[in-house]
Design a protein around this motif. Structure first.
Motif, short mmCIF file in Angstrom:
data_model
loop_
_atom_site.label_atom_id
_atom_site.label_comp_id
_atom_site.label_asym_id
_atom_site.label_seq_id
_atom_site.Cartn_x
_atom_site.Cartn_y
_atom_site.Cartn_z
N HIS A 1 0.90 -1.16 0.00
CA HIS A 1 0.00 0.00 0.00
C HIS A 1 0.93 1.20 0.00
O HIS A 1 1.93 1.21 0.72
N ASN B 1 -4.12 1.24 -3.10
CA ASN B 1 -4.59 0.34 -2.05
C ASN B 1 -3.85 -0.98 -2.16
O ASN B 1 -3.09 -1.20 -3.09
N TRP B 2 -4.06 -1.87 -1.23
CA TRP B 2 -3.31 -3.11 -1.16
C TRP B 2 -3.33 -3.87 -2.48
O TRP B 2 -4.39 -4.19 -3.01
#
Length: 71
Positions: free
Chosen positions: A41, A51-52
């Motif tokens: 991230h 985001n992840w």
């Protein structure tokens, strides 16, 4: 810290972090293991981020000495 110093925490389910220069700014990168795969991230200086998502360590990650255990 060096990567080998934070690897035990990563293996134990903790998030590790380091700063990296990206697009002429200092970004904060977070890493965790989920489903036996490395994910990252990132927060960019302009407030954007990723985001992840899955990640493969790069040579600069392996040799960096600015790793920390997050939190």
């Amino acid at each position: 810290m060096k990567l080998e110093q934070v690897l035990p925490a990563l293996r134990d389910g903790q998030v590790i972090t380091r700063t990296k220069i990206y697009n002429n700014g200092q970004s904060v990168w977070f890493f965790k293991i989920e489903n036996n795969r490395l994910k990252f991230h990132v927060l960019f200086p302009n407030g954007d981020g990723v985001n992840w998502a899955y990640y493969a360590l790069k040579t600069d990650d392996i040799f960096a000495d600015n790793w920390e255990v997050a939190g």
